[in-house]
Design an enzyme around this catalytic site. Structure first.
Site, PDB file in Angstrom:
ATOM      1  N   SER A   1       7.378   1.584  -4.126  1.00 30.50           N
ATOM      2  CA  SER A   1       7.628   1.398  -2.702  1.00 30.50           C
ATOM      3  C   SER A   1       8.290   2.654  -2.134  1.00 30.50           C
ATOM      4  O   SER A   1       7.708   3.727  -2.195  1.00 30.50           O
ATOM      5  CB  SER A   1       8.468   0.138  -2.480  1.00 30.50           C
ATOM      6  OG  SER A   1       8.426  -0.275  -1.144  1.00 30.50           O
TER       7      SER A   1
ATOM      8  N   ASP B   1      -0.816  -6.364   0.180  1.00 32.71           N
ATOM      9  CA  ASP B   1       0.550  -5.920   0.409  1.00 32.71           C
ATOM     10  C   ASP B   1       0.772  -5.730   1.914  1.00 32.71           C
ATOM     11  O   ASP B   1       0.038  -4.992   2.573  1.00 32.71           O
ATOM     12  CB  ASP B   1       0.792  -4.594  -0.329  1.00 32.71           C
ATOM     13  CG  ASP B   1       2.250  -4.166  -0.318  1.00 32.71           C
ATOM     14  OD1 ASP B   1       3.041  -4.760   0.429  1.00 32.71           O
ATOM     15  OD2 ASP B   1       2.586  -3.234  -1.057  1.00 32.71           O
TER      16      ASP B   1
ATOM     17  N   HIS C   1       3.227  -7.176  -2.665  1.00 31.77           N
ATOM     18  CA  HIS C   1       4.034  -5.972  -2.840  1.00 31.77           C
ATOM     19  C   HIS C   1       4.610  -5.881  -4.253  1.00 31.77           C
ATOM     20  O   HIS C   1       4.795  -4.788  -4.779  1.00 31.77           O
ATOM     21  CB  HIS C   1       5.162  -5.977  -1.807  1.00 31.77           C
ATOM     22  CG  HIS C   1       5.884  -4.679  -1.684  1.00 31.77           C
ATOM     23  ND1 HIS C   1       5.265  -3.508  -1.292  1.00 31.77           N
ATOM     24  CD2 HIS C   1       7.187  -4.356  -1.897  1.00 31.77           C
ATOM     25  CE1 HIS C   1       6.154  -2.523  -1.265  1.00 31.77           C
ATOM     26  NE2 HIS C   1       7.317  -3.008  -1.629  1.00 31.77           N
TER      27      HIS C   1
END
Length: 716
Positions: A553, A639, A677
């Site tokens: 991320s 995501d 995610h």
């Protein structure tokens, strides 16, 4: 002899954007629509290429998966937690992907039961079987799991796509009947009114920002639901919860720099929420109801926050009274209240700590003496566990380190004694003394000392021969604390030195540590990471051609920036759901999270200086002609936090520019077509995903063959 597969080439379809007089031509902007057949075909081609290029690693992947599985006690249960007339706990079963939430009757005066994972428990009730709920779905995740105050109803929220949008279900725990499944498309968090008649839930806006709280009467149509509170400032995010004693319903509103808390008597669900203190720009505060008063952790007077108290009916910050100031090297993070004590969570000298404050009715503040819970490992992570009952005098405390598995203690607040309740089993004769952990310090270009948590096999010496993996996050004041990992043992037993770089932008060293790694100081995050990687090589702990890196991320942004700064430093990197096209995303206020993020990254849409600064480090913008390391980018089609298009574009541009041998140092993209995610949801699927990724890194680091000799014993 088989030929080398040809890497997919995304067609160039030039599109142009212009901001502040800067014209940018982006040939891969078209890789954004997951419903476009050509986009999906490209992602499938990338998946096929990644599989073909790593086909020889299948035995290694399988070996790592089996190592993780063989070290894990698959049939297990958590420490039971007392709440009302029940003991609540979680079970897992061999062969099952998901956990099972259970409870058993609590007998007055009886101690916590010693449950056997292999045996049924008299009177046990299954609240929720994740495996049954997930049946027929490739993905399953819970966004809420809460029992009503009278313990008669269960509210839970289910996501089967990976997009973090949940369907709410309410179940009668006496009959097992689903009473209500009318509400869908909600965000995280659900709370009951005191009588269990109503539930409160969150709705999200078009940018997927939680911005509304709604009240729903169980068993009625959603058309009758009532909007309780709406937040129109796009910088602010909503959270929902309740107090430990179930007396108060709580709404938390927060931007990156400012917060506001609303309370409502849970016995009066039709009433109006009250603001504890109206928001004041730059002031962040958390509220904990503590019987006859409120406890408040706030930064109104100190960058690292203080602890205050206020009347139970407080409506202004003017009513806050000081209780405890943060000391040098301390950062107050939150407080939890019980009948006899309050427990302050803090950071001290870069590590987590717990401080116990004794109640004193004779004191104006309501509290008297205090002490810190003493721990005996120099590198560790400690936290307050699940303690739902205010009247308890023994607190569940969690502890782990790089070498100590996750451990649950009972802490007696009177005797200050820790009683071991459970330590995460590691099968196969795990011996923590076979590994060494410590903290080292790198020096950043501006002279700042950056801590690194390091673990490796005992007896290893810094002779420049070891493979190494360095990881970091470095954003949002989130700390990468030392933690234990069963999966990591597969790397350590292959000779890896594993390091967590505590770079600026995280919260490890206090609020200033975060401030020095955000906005116009964001590049410190990346140069800190490069400095930590160089330190591992220069001190001899890692071979210069065997260092790999990993981040996810915002940590994937870190990886992308680091390989642009120093591609020669890394043999390979793994960027998971990476935020590598940061400038493009933060320029678009219609995308999820963008406006919320402007206080973290700056607003390049309206500020030309912010635009220029972000463009100078955004990984996609700065890929250059160079010998890049091998790259594995992983993403998920659904995501909603970092769109798959970012790594897809990044990989396409890297392939164009890298001068490295595409066989020895391939650039790969792997997309999970049903996930979110956090990647795959089931534990076995998750282990296989880790095994796939770490096999790639281990191979690149020259650690493909497993070390067969037993780890050396610590001579101490």
């Amino acid at each position: 002899m088989s030929s080398t597969p040809e890497a997919p080439r995304a067609p160039r379809r030039e599109s142009t954007r212009e901001h502040h007089g800067d014209v940018v031509v982006d040939p891969y902007a078209w890789l954004s629509d997951k419903d476009d057949a050509q986009v999906r075909a490209h992602l499938e081609a990338e998946n096929a290429y990644a599989e073909a290029m790593t086909a020889s690693l299948e035995p290694l992947r399988e070996a790592i998966f089996e190592e993780i599985r063989s070290r894990t006690q698959e049939t297990d249960l958590s420490v039971p937690v007392a709440s009302g007339p029940w003991w609540y706990y979680t079970r897992s079963f061999e062969g099952s992907q998901y956990s099972v939430e259970c409870r058993s009757p609590r007998v007055d005066g009886q101690p916590r039961p010693s449950l056997d994972a292999q045996e049924p428990v008299p009177g046990e009730q299954v609240l929720l079987d994740g495996n049954a709920e997930a049946k027929g779905h490739d993905f399953f995740s819970l966004g809420a799991l809460t029992v009503s105050p009278d313990h008669r109803r269960l509210a839970y929220a289910v996501d089967t796509e990976g997009d973090e949008r949940f369907a709410l279900r309410i179940k009668d725990l006496q009959t097992g009947e689903v009473l209500d499944d009318a509400v869908s498309g909600i965000g995280y968090g659900v709370v009951f009114s005191l009588d269990g008649r109503f539930v409160f839930y969150l709705r999200v806006d078009e940018q997927w920002r939680p911005h509304q709280v709604w009240r729903h009467e169980v068993g009625t149509p959603t058309a009758q639901d009532v909007l309780v509170l709406q937040e129109d400032d796009e910088r602010f995010w909503m959270g929902l919860g309740s107090s430990r004693d179930d007396r108060w319903l709580m709404i938390g509103l927060g931007s990156k720099t400012t917060s506001e808390v609303h309370l409502l008597d849970a016995a009066d669900p039709l009433g109006e929420f009250r603001v504890v203190a109206p928001r004041q720009e730059g002031v962040e505060y958390d509220v904990e109801p503590a019987a006859d008063r409120l406890l408040i952790v706030h930064n109104a007077h100190s960058i690292d926050s203080d602890l205050a108290w206020a009347p139970l009916d407080a409506t202004s910050a003017d009513q806050w009274q000081p209780l405890m100031r943060s000391g040098e090297g301390e950062r107050f993070q939150g407080v939890e209240a019980f009948d006899d004590v309050a427990v302050l969570s803090l950071r001290r000298n870069g590590l987590t700590a717990l401080r116990v404050l004794d109640r004193d009715p004779s004191s104006e503040t309501g509290f008297g003496t205090w002490h810190d819970i003493e721990l005996d490992e120099p590198v560790h992570h400690v936290w307050l566990g699940d303690n739902p009952e205010p009247a308890t005098r023994t607190l569940q405390v969690g502890f782990e380190s790089l070498v100590t598995p996750k451990t649950v203690y009972d802490y007696d607040v009177r005797t200050r004694e820790l009683t071991l309740l459970k330590r995460q089993p590691v099968l196969g004769g795990y011996d923590p003394s076979a590994y060494e952990q410590r903290r080292e310090w790198a020096v950043a270009p501006d002279g700042t000392r950056v801590p690194i948590s390091v673990v490796h096999r005992a007896g290893a010496v810094p002779d420049g021969s070891h493979p190494g993996l360095v990881t970091a996050y470095g954003s949002y004041e989130l700390s990468s604390d030392p933690y234990f990992s069963v999966a990591r043992l597969s790397l350590l037993e292959r000779g890896f030195v594993y390091a967590i770089a505590h770079v600026r932008g995280g919260g490890e060293m206090g609020r200033a540590w975060y401030d020095e790694g955000k906005l116009g100081s964001k590049k410190n995050t990346f140069t800190d990471f490069v400095a930590c990687a160089r330190h591992l090589v220069e001190t001899g702990w890692v071979a210069p051609d065997r260092l790999v890196a990993e981040g996810g991320s915002a940590g994937g942004l870190l990886i992308g920036a680091a390989v642009n700064l120093a591609p020669e430093l890394f043999r390979a990197v793994h960027a998971a759901v990476p935020f590598v096209d940061a400038l493009t995303t933060i320029l678009d206020p219609t995308l999820p999270l963008t406006v919320v993020e402007w206080e973290e990254w700056g607003n390049p849409l309206h500020d030309p200086e912010v635009y220029a600064y972000m463009k100078s480090y955004s990984p996609y913008e700065n890929v250059r002609r160079a010998a890049y390391p091998a790259v594995l980018a992983t993403t998920s089609l659904n995501d909603t936090r970092v769109y798959f298009t970012e790594p897809a574009k990044w990989v396409a541009r890297l392939r164009e520019e890298t001068t490295s041998d595409p066989v020895e140092r391939p650039v790969l993209l792997r997309t999970e077509m049903t996930a979110g995610h956090g990647g795959k949801s089931g534990r076995y699927d998750s282990w296989r995903q880790v095994a796939w990724e770490w096999a790639f890194l281990a191979d690149q680091a020259g650690a493909r063959d497993r070390v067969v000799d037993a780890p050396a014993q610590n001579p101490a």
